[in-house]
Design a protein around this motif. Structure first.
Motif, short mmCIF file in Angstrom:
data_model
loop_
_atom_site.label_atom_id
_atom_site.label_comp_id
_atom_site.label_asym_id
_atom_site.label_seq_id
_atom_site.Cartn_x
_atom_site.Cartn_y
_atom_site.Cartn_z
N GLY A 174 -0.17 -14.83 5.00
CA GLY A 174 -0.58 -14.69 3.60
C GLY A 174 -0.26 -15.91 2.77
N ILE A 213 8.04 -11.83 13.12
CA ILE A 213 7.26 -11.62 11.89
C ILE A 213 6.55 -12.93 11.55
CG2 ILE A 213 7.35 -11.13 9.42
CD1 ILE A 213 9.80 -9.44 9.89
N THR A 214 5.27 -12.86 11.29
CA THR A 214 4.51 -14.04 10.86
C THR A 214 3.78 -13.69 9.58
OG1 THR A 214 2.78 -15.63 11.47
CG2 THR A 214 2.55 -13.40 12.34
N ASN A 215 3.79 -14.61 8.63
CA ASN A 215 3.20 -14.35 7.31
C ASN A 215 2.08 -15.34 7.04
OD1 ASN A 215 2.63 -13.59 4.73
ND2 ASN A 215 4.61 -14.13 3.85
N MET A 221 1.95 -10.30 8.41
CA MET A 221 1.83 -9.99 6.99
C MET A 221 0.71 -10.87 6.43
SD MET A 221 4.61 -8.27 7.57
CE MET A 221 4.92 -7.47 6.01
N HIS A 222 0.10 -10.44 5.35
CA HIS A 222 -1.07 -11.17 4.85
C HIS A 222 -1.04 -11.33 3.33
CE1 HIS A 222 -2.20 -9.62 8.85
NE2 HIS A 222 -2.80 -10.78 8.95
N LYS A 223 -2.13 -11.86 2.81
CA LYS A 223 -2.24 -12.13 1.38
C LYS A 223 -2.21 -10.83 0.58
CE LYS A 223 -5.38 -14.25 -1.99
NZ LYS A 223 -6.70 -14.91 -2.17
N LEU A 229 -1.26 -4.99 6.93
CA LEU A 229 -0.28 -5.21 7.98
C LEU A 229 -1.00 -5.15 9.32
CD1 LEU A 229 2.56 -2.75 6.84
CD2 LEU A 229 2.38 -5.19 6.33
N TYR A 235 10.52 -7.61 4.01
CA TYR A 235 9.83 -7.41 5.28
C TYR A 235 10.83 -7.30 6.43
CZ TYR A 235 5.84 -9.34 2.63
OH TYR A 235 4.88 -9.58 1.69
N MET A 279 9.97 -11.94 1.97
CA MET A 279 10.36 -11.91 3.37
C MET A 279 11.61 -11.09 3.62
SD MET A 279 8.28 -13.19 5.51
CE MET A 279 9.38 -13.29 6.91
#
Length: 398
Positions: free
Chosen positions: A320, A316-318, A341-343, A363, A231, A228
């Motif tokens: 993943g 920002i959201t994750n 954001m993802h896996k 992304l 990011y 993070m």
């Protein structure tokens, strides 16, 4: 002497609050600063402590009641100072039963969803209070307990002998936070011209840096080096080059922000919250990691203040962390964009004419097309990608 305990002044834009859990009952002693009751708003949980030592008198509202600012909650009977005599004797404290009756909103929710009787649990928290970990440990023990399996088999056998008609349902009231989340997401969908653009990033360079310097970083700064911080740093630098992404609409004007306060989406038992990490462009990677951890801990403990949740310029959201491979995040009003954001997934990629297995991540940038055009949105996302794939650029500011 009797003191009146009032509903505190509520945060700006919050008109009322719902009474959550009373931590003391009529006739119980309470010490100054000890928690008396939780008030749940659509933004935060407010804790009302006792102003001084005393004995709880009348309580004027039950749990679940809606109250306004400065309303009378309860009365507190002052305890005479040590050595003073009084002709009045305080009413004896009623039997409060097991300490697990003192439940926080997150604990109450788990108990309701899992249909667990709190009276059978032993609390490990302060004053014997039942914590979330106590409930989860109990559920884990039930899962591993052979007797629980035997009881389940017996229940199934009984059900076979006496068929049950229909299918079971349970109804759990929405929390105020969940209602507010629903309202804001629907507002974003209905009031913005939202589009989403995608890209993908090779995470191998960052993973190599973390692998090489993790031990030294943790020893030096007292916190682990996560993804993070990279990011957030990359987004801060990209926002400088694309100020429209960091702007918002204010009636007929576009409001450009010359600061970078980034909201970080955090999942809690009560719902999704987006506390704000301020002045991210001025923070080091270690400061970002510490700031995110502090906000996440406060969010999960229900300790976030209104100030922690307001003023963000970008989110920002994750997803993943939950295994999401790709999504289209929804804008967090009044902001104009959000980055998902993802896996990180190993995939075959073509590199210099060769097929190479690389850790890739998608992304997703959702943006308000009313003020952000495709050129800015795609350019922003490409710049974030280039910074993540070559993290040394973050240090050289190029």
């Amino acid at each position: 002497m009797t003191l009146q305990i009032m509903v505190p002044d509520l945060p700006e834009s919050v008109s009322d609050a719902t009474i959550g859990t009373w931590h003391k009952k009529t006739g119980e002693r309470i010490k100054a600063g000890e928690l008396l009751v939780d008030l749940e708003t659509d933004k935060v949980i407010l804790e009302v402590p006792a102003p001084q030592d005393g004995i709880i008198g009348d309580i004027f509202f039950d749990s679940g009641s809606v109250v306004q600012a400065r309303q009378l909650l309860a009365e507190l009977q002052e305890v005479p100072a040590s050595g003073e005599e009084t002709t009045e004797k305080p009413a004896p404290a009623p039997d409060t039963g097991d300490a697990s009756d003192i439940l926080t909103p997150s604990v109450r929710r788990i108990l309701a969803e899992e249909e667990v009787d709190p009276s059978v649990l032993q609390g490990s928290g302060r004053d014997g209070r039942l914590t979330r970990q106590d409930v989860l440990a109990h559920l884990q023990r039930q899962t591993n307990d052979p007797s629980a399996t035997t009881a389940l088999i017996a229940t199934v056998d009984s059900a076979t002998e006496t068929p049950v008609s229909g299918r079971e349902e349970k109804r759990v009231p929405m929390t105020r936070l969940r209602k507010r989340i629903a309202e804001r997401l629907l507002e974003a969908k209905n009031t913005t011209a939202m589009l989403t653009t995608f890209n993908e990033v090779n995470m191998q360079p960052i993973m190599q840096i973390r692998s090489k310097y993790q031990e030294q970083f943790e020893k030096r700064h007292g916190i682990k080096l996560g993804f993070m911080s990279f990011y957030v740093k990359a987004v801060s630098e990209a926002l400088k080059r694309y100020p429209e992404i960091n702007a918002s609409i204010d009636e007929n004007d576009i409001l450009y922000h010359n600061y970078f306060d980034i909201s970080i989406a955090v999942s809690t038992d009560r719902g999704l919250v987006t506390p704000v990490l301020r002045n991210c462009d001025e923070l080091s990677l270690a400061e970002i990691e510490k700031g995110i951890k502090l906000l996440a801990d406060k969010a999960r403990d229900g300790k976030l203040s209104v100030e922690d949740l307001t003023g963000g310029t970008f989110t920002i959201t994750n997803g993943g962390v939950f295994g999401s491979l790709m999504s289209t995040p929804i804008i967090n009003p009044p902001q104009s964009a959000i980055l998902g954001m993802h896996k990180i997934q190993d995939r075959p990629m073509a590199v210099d004419g060769q097929v190479v297995i690389l850790p890739m991540m998608y992304l997703a940038l959702s943006y308000d097309h009313r003020i952000i055009d495709g050129r800015e949105s795609v350019g922003f996302l490409v710049h974030v990608k280039s910074l993540l794939e070559d993290p040394t650029r973050l240090l050289l500011d190029i």
